[in-house]
Write an enzyme that holds these catalytic residues in place. Structure first.
Site, short mmCIF file in Angstrom:
data_model
loop_
_atom_site.label_atom_id
_atom_site.label_comp_id
_atom_site.label_asym_id
_atom_site.label_seq_id
_atom_site.Cartn_x
_atom_site.Cartn_y
_atom_site.Cartn_z
CD GLU A 184 -6.42 -16.06 -6.52
OE1 GLU A 184 -5.54 -15.20 -6.29
OE2 GLU A 184 -6.17 -17.21 -6.91
CE LYS B 230 -2.91 -6.57 -8.34
NZ LYS B 230 -2.26 -5.66 -7.37
CG ASP C 88 -2.14 -2.05 -2.77
OD1 ASP C 88 -1.22 -2.50 -3.47
OD2 ASP C 88 -2.41 -0.84 -2.70
CE1 TYR D 57 -0.81 -14.10 -4.81
CE2 TYR D 57 -1.56 -13.27 -2.70
CZ TYR D 57 -0.82 -13.12 -3.85
OH TYR D 57 -0.08 -11.99 -4.03
CE LYS E 159 -3.38 -2.71 -10.00
NZ LYS E 159 -2.71 -1.43 -10.06
CB CYS F 13 10.37 32.24 2.60
SG CYS F 13 9.66 31.67 4.15
CB CYS G 117 11.47 35.05 6.57
SG CYS G 117 12.34 34.00 5.40
CB CYS H 251 12.55 29.41 3.38
SG CYS H 251 13.24 30.74 4.38
CB CYS I 82 12.93 31.27 8.05
SG CYS I 82 11.19 31.20 7.60
ZN ZN Z 1 11.50 31.82 5.42
#
Ligand code: ZN
Length: 690
Positions: free
Chosen positions: A117, A119, A121, A233, A329, A423, A426, A441, A446
């Site tokens: 069968e 499979k 998901d 099934y 699989k 960051c 900034c 950040c 910012c």
């Molecule tokens: Zn920033």
């Protein structure tokens, strides 16, 4: 490996597998492709077998001895009449041949009959039909007991609530558990993601997670909006047990009773024929309208299935997986590409997300040039370096992810990647919050964060300001006129005109649109604030419940979640409640609300539309006992939606007592007072206007 090393590795793997189990089953948000997860679990099982003493020393409760657990808050639990197990996975021919060898020896026949069968998901489900009527739908849970999701499953179109008696099939059993999978087709998955895009909300990663997450929604109205499907099934408990005697006959019975069954099941003899069938299925599945991740091979004869039995049976109280079936699989679709660069995206909340900039490569029919790297730990764990050749995977519709490095092609000049400490937008030092993997950040000012927050607020799914698109927001922030969302309501015409003489007309239009947005619907403001987890649908629920920004900002956790962990506001769960309370705990966010009100916004709260035409409008209802399909919360929500009120004690003023199984003193009192007692069926009929 020494026993001590083995024990350490076992402990480490157990913790990691358990964490991924939690993400996969309970939250439907896996961080790792199934293939990698299976490999981790396999490594753990192998180590436990090879070092039994170390496994014992590592303590009890290995995830290899359980099947995961999907049970979530807010649902009534229900026991399966027969345990619901999972399948062992195999990834290659040799393993499948071993599976067949073991069965051939056990059954004592050279060539066995198998069914093959596809499979699908999705998320596992068990449906119970009594006297041919659908009475219960339960998730797998821990295999013994799952969540009762009957109300949600009833919304699935194409699932008969009654089995059809048919001369082509066996008689309808008195009581039967029919197992299957809830899933979403690719087109529906794409439609929902398109909607997310339009709403400015985050996309869902793949159909399986979205299907599993939808099934666990507490708001069945939301479930009905998404076209979940079910395919059946498997057979669990059955009374009488002699209805059918083989897997192939069972598939026919499912169809004869009018249920959605698998479109493609074949019955073959011997392992070579099984393998040929699997290969055929692997080529055909590309055209399937839903996600498949393998083939399921089952012994056809039920007598032989009983002989083979279950792993875990006897030694432990709990059945783990059948010895008579396995899942083959398919290897996921992967491509190899050079990682040219890693860029860092700054999100609205300051999260720094690394993105792989790849040499474009073809994968599953599309060109892939970017892939997510998730976070800093992920890069370190996989030791991904700029200049490496990496494997990119896209299973079904998953956004491509970098899943590993081809070390054989690593150039000597490739150095480990160092995640930025600051960051990129900034320059503020990045921080990691306790319990989070993400780096952020922390700078509220910012510029990139400000831009994204304002864009989110002004977007179509926010207060919807025409003319305040991304480019305009960027220039307003760059000019220094907008630092916070409320600043857009303080923009001065003279300032805007300095953007160019020819723009006067469009600036007037923009100012008018901004002014008009002051009276946008309340949910738009709530969504526009950008509270984690709060999408447009939740914002509408919150708007309906609180009716104003200040009331929402002042709400306590106990206003959302009851003492027993139950949700008090339809559609709002614990995670969201916590996110909302945390958000408004920050003074700057409360200031945001008061600032917005100060500049004159007047969010329009939804009409408290108390329906007057329904049979329950203005009535008081008391709930007692356990209802067959509705939970207490669901019944309450429906009564309130119909304009009724729920009370906890019975009096002469009570209009109805809605009684389920094991109803206690309230039922007695209702009878003494002569109050009308109704069951769930009568209740649903009242709601339907009967
Ligand atoms: Zn920033």
């Amino acid at each position: 490996m020494t026993p001590t090393e083995a024990q350490d590795r076992i402990s480490q793997l157990r913790a990691e597998v358990a964490r991924h189990d939690e993400l996969y089953y309970r939250h439907a948000t896996p961080e790792m492709p199934d293939y990698d997860y299976d490999r981790l679990k396999r490594e753990l099982a192998d180590l436990e077998r090879e070092f039994p003493a170390a496994a014992l020393a590592a303590g009890e409760g290995s995830p290899t001895q359980s099947i995961g657990d999907d049970r979530a808050q807010g649902f009534v639990r229900a026991r399966h009449l027969m345990a619901m197990t999972t399948l062992e996975n195999t990834y290659d021919e040799a393993e499948l041949r071993e599976f067949d060898d073991r069965l051939v020896k056990l059954i004592g026949r050279p060539a066995l009959d198998y069914t093959v069968e596809p499979k699908i998901d999705g998320a596992s489900i068990s449906l119970t039909y009594e006297e041919g009527r659908l009475v219960r739908a339960v998730t797998r849970g821990d295999g013994e007991e799952g969540d009762d999701v009957t109300v949600n499953v009833r919304t699935i179109r194409g699932l008969p609530h009654r089995l059809k008696a048919s001369p082509e099939g066996p008689p309808v059993p008195e009581r039967v558990e029919i197992r299957g999978e809830i899933f979403l087709r690719f087109d529906e998955f794409n439609r929902i993601n398109q909607e997310q895009d339009d709403l400015g909300a985050e996309r869902y990663a793949n159909p399986r997670n979205l299907a599993a997450g939808t099934l666990k929604q507490l708001d069945s109205a939301l479930v009905a909006e998404r076209r979940l499907e079910v395919v059946l099934y498997g057979l669990g408990y059955c009374q009488p047990s002699t209805v059918v005697s083989s897997q192939a006959a069972w598939h026919q019975a499912i169809k004869a009773w009018g249920l959605p069954g698998l479109e493609r099941v074949t019955r073959v003899t011997g392992v070579d024929a099984v393998l040929a069938e699997i290969r055929k299925l692997d080529t055909e599945r590309a055209a399937f309208p839903y996600a498949t991740d393998g083939a399921v091979v089952k012994l056809d004869d039920f007598g032989q299935q009983r002989e083979a039995g279950y792993r875990g049976e006897g030694e432990r109280a709990r059945k783990l997986s059948p010895r008579w079936a396995c899942a083959y699989k398919f290897a996921p679709e992967r491509a190899e590409a050079r990682l040219n660069q890693i860029t860092i995206q700054v999100g609205r909340t300051g999260v720094l997300t690394p993105v792989a900039e790849l040499e474009p490569v073809q994968l599953a029919g599309t060109t892939v040039a970017r892939a997510t790297l998730h976070n800093r730990d992920e890069i370190a764990r996989k030791d991904i370096r700029v200049g490496d050749y990496v494997w990119v995977e896209k299973a079904g519709e998953i956004i491509p992810a970098v899943i590993g490095v081809n070390l054989a092609r690593r150039a000597p000049e490739c150095v480990p990647y160092s995640f930025p400490t600051h960051c990129p937008a900034c320059g503020t030092p990045a921080e990691q919050r306790e319990g989070e993997v993400a780096w952020r950040c922390p700078n509220d000012d910012c510029p990139v964060q400000v831009r994204r927050r304002v864009q989110h607020f002004a977007a179509k799914s926010g207060v919807d300001i025409d003319g305040l698109g991304e480019a305009m927001v960027d220039s307003l922030v760059a000019k220094g006129w907008v630092h916070r969302v409320p600043d857009i309501y303080r923009l001065r015409r003279d300032d805007l005109l300095t953007l160019g003489k020819s723009v006067a007309k469009s600036m007037d239009k923009l100012l008018a649109a901004i002014e008009a947005s002051k009276r946008a619907e309340l949910w738009r403001f709530i969504h526009g604030l950008g509270i984690t987890h709060v999408g447009a649908a939740a914002a509408k629920d919150l708007a309906a419940h609180f009716g104003g920004l200040e009331r929402l900002a002042e709400a306590k956790f106990t206003d959302f979640i009851g003492e027993k962990g139950e949700s008090l506001i339809p559609g709002i769960g614990e995670t969201m409640a916590l996110a909302i309370v945390t958000f408004f705990n920050e003074p700057r966010h409360r200031a945001l609300v008061s600032d917005l009100l100060a500049v004159g916004v007047q969010p329009v709260a939804p009409e408290k539309n108390k329906p007057t035409g329904t049979a329950l409008a203005g009535k008081t209802v008391v709930l007692t006992g356990t209802l067959p399909t509705l939970t207490r919360e669901e019944a309450t929500a429906r009564i309130e939606a119909a304009g009724g009120k729920v009370s906890s004690s019975v009096s002469k003023k009570t209009s109805y007592v809605l009684a389920g199984a094991e109803a206690g003193s309230k039922l007695d009192k209702a009878r003494t007072l002569g109050v009308t007692v109704i069951d769930e069926a009568a209740f649903l009929a009242l709601l339907a206007g009967g």
